[in-house]
Design a protein around this motif. Sequence first.
Motif, PDB file in Angstrom:
ATOM      1  N   GLU A  52       9.316   6.990  -4.014  1.00  0.00           N
ATOM      2  CA  GLU A  52      10.528   6.188  -3.855  1.00  0.00           C
ATOM      3  C   GLU A  52      11.093   5.784  -5.211  1.00  0.00           C
ATOM      4  OE1 GLU A  52      12.096   2.329  -1.340  1.00  0.00           O
ATOM      5  OE2 GLU A  52      10.043   2.308  -2.117  1.00  0.00           O
TER       6      GLU A  52
ATOM      7  N   GLN B 213       6.098   0.854   6.058  1.00  0.00           N
ATOM      8  CA  GLN B 213       6.415  -0.530   5.695  1.00  0.00           C
ATOM      9  C   GLN B 213       6.328  -0.780   4.195  1.00  0.00           C
ATOM     10  OE1 GLN B 213       3.727  -2.831   8.117  1.00  0.00           O
ATOM     11  NE2 GLN B 213       4.853  -2.411  10.004  1.00  0.00           N
TER      12      GLN B 213
ATOM     13  N   ASN C 201      11.175   1.585   1.203  1.00  0.00           N
ATOM     14  CA  ASN C 201      12.478   1.242   1.780  1.00  0.00           C
ATOM     15  C   ASN C 201      13.319   2.484   2.061  1.00  0.00           C
ATOM     16  OD1 ASN C 201      12.292  -1.743   1.671  1.00  0.00           O
ATOM     17  ND2 ASN C 201      12.142  -1.370  -0.529  1.00  0.00           N
TER      18      ASN C 201
ATOM     19  N   ASN D  17      19.708   8.536   4.748  1.00  0.00           N
ATOM     20  CA  ASN D  17      19.569   7.637   3.603  1.00  0.00           C
ATOM     21  C   ASN D  17      20.278   8.153   2.364  1.00  0.00           C
ATOM     22  OD1 ASN D  17      18.397   5.114   2.831  1.00  0.00           O
ATOM     23  ND2 ASN D  17      16.964   6.185   1.517  1.00  0.00           N
TER      24      ASN D  17
ATOM     25  N   ASN E 218      22.333   5.767   0.049  1.00  0.00           N
ATOM     26  CA  ASN E 218      21.743   4.586  -0.579  1.00  0.00           C
ATOM     27  C   ASN E 218      21.532   4.787  -2.083  1.00  0.00           C
ATOM     28  OD1 ASN E 218      21.674   3.427   1.897  1.00  0.00           O
ATOM     29  ND2 ASN E 218      19.507   3.728   2.260  1.00  0.00           N
TER      30      ASN E 218
END
Length: 231
Positions: free
Chosen positions: A67, A90, A93, A228, A231
């Motif tokens: 990430e 979790q 993101n 995504n 983002n």
Amino acid sequence: MAAPFLGILSLDTAFERIIGDIGNPESYSFPALVHIVAGADSHVIVQDNPPPPDLLQGFIEGAQRLERAGARAIVSTCGFLVTSQAEIAQAVNVPVMLSALSLFPVVDTVCPGRIGIITASQRSLGPNALAAAGIDAETVVIAGLDHIPEFAETFLAEKSAQRTSLDPALIEAKVVAVAEDMLRNNPEISAIILECGNLPPYADAIRSAVNRPVFDLRDATAQLMAANVAN
């Protein structure tokens, strides 16, 4: 700005990953980056339980590293990591899908009937992995490949004992035979999910042989990336 890329959490293996394999970056129409989790040997991860705590932490840290590097979505090379889907997802993101088994609710909705699952190891795909994917064992037919020496000695053996090259035509013939046998014994099957990240190269051959929709984790990657990409 760097091109969006897919992050791949990979087991620590020695075998050849041909095009189509979830762990081969050339399997995708967009850039992909592989992060190998040291010590995540096939025989340790292909179990009906989450990985040992140190390896689970390795997968979490690997996802976080991907990430930070700019991954827009993350997948894994082993469907048995569905047992750790919640914990790893979790920790980051971006969208995470570690197993084709997570496709089950969608496949079950769009292809009403019993769903067939072809897995690397039938004896390892037990209640914990199925529950993690929201699958009722009574609604599926499971066929494994652990009884096939050419498959097991390549993908399921300890890293030090794995075959480092494979015969795709031979593996394809064996996998297709398993699918045909599953449909012969269970003609009510409406679709097949390929749990194993090494099986997408053979999806087209399975579709042709059994005349059923076949789903694998590679199918989901474009949607994960698109979800995504802004983002």
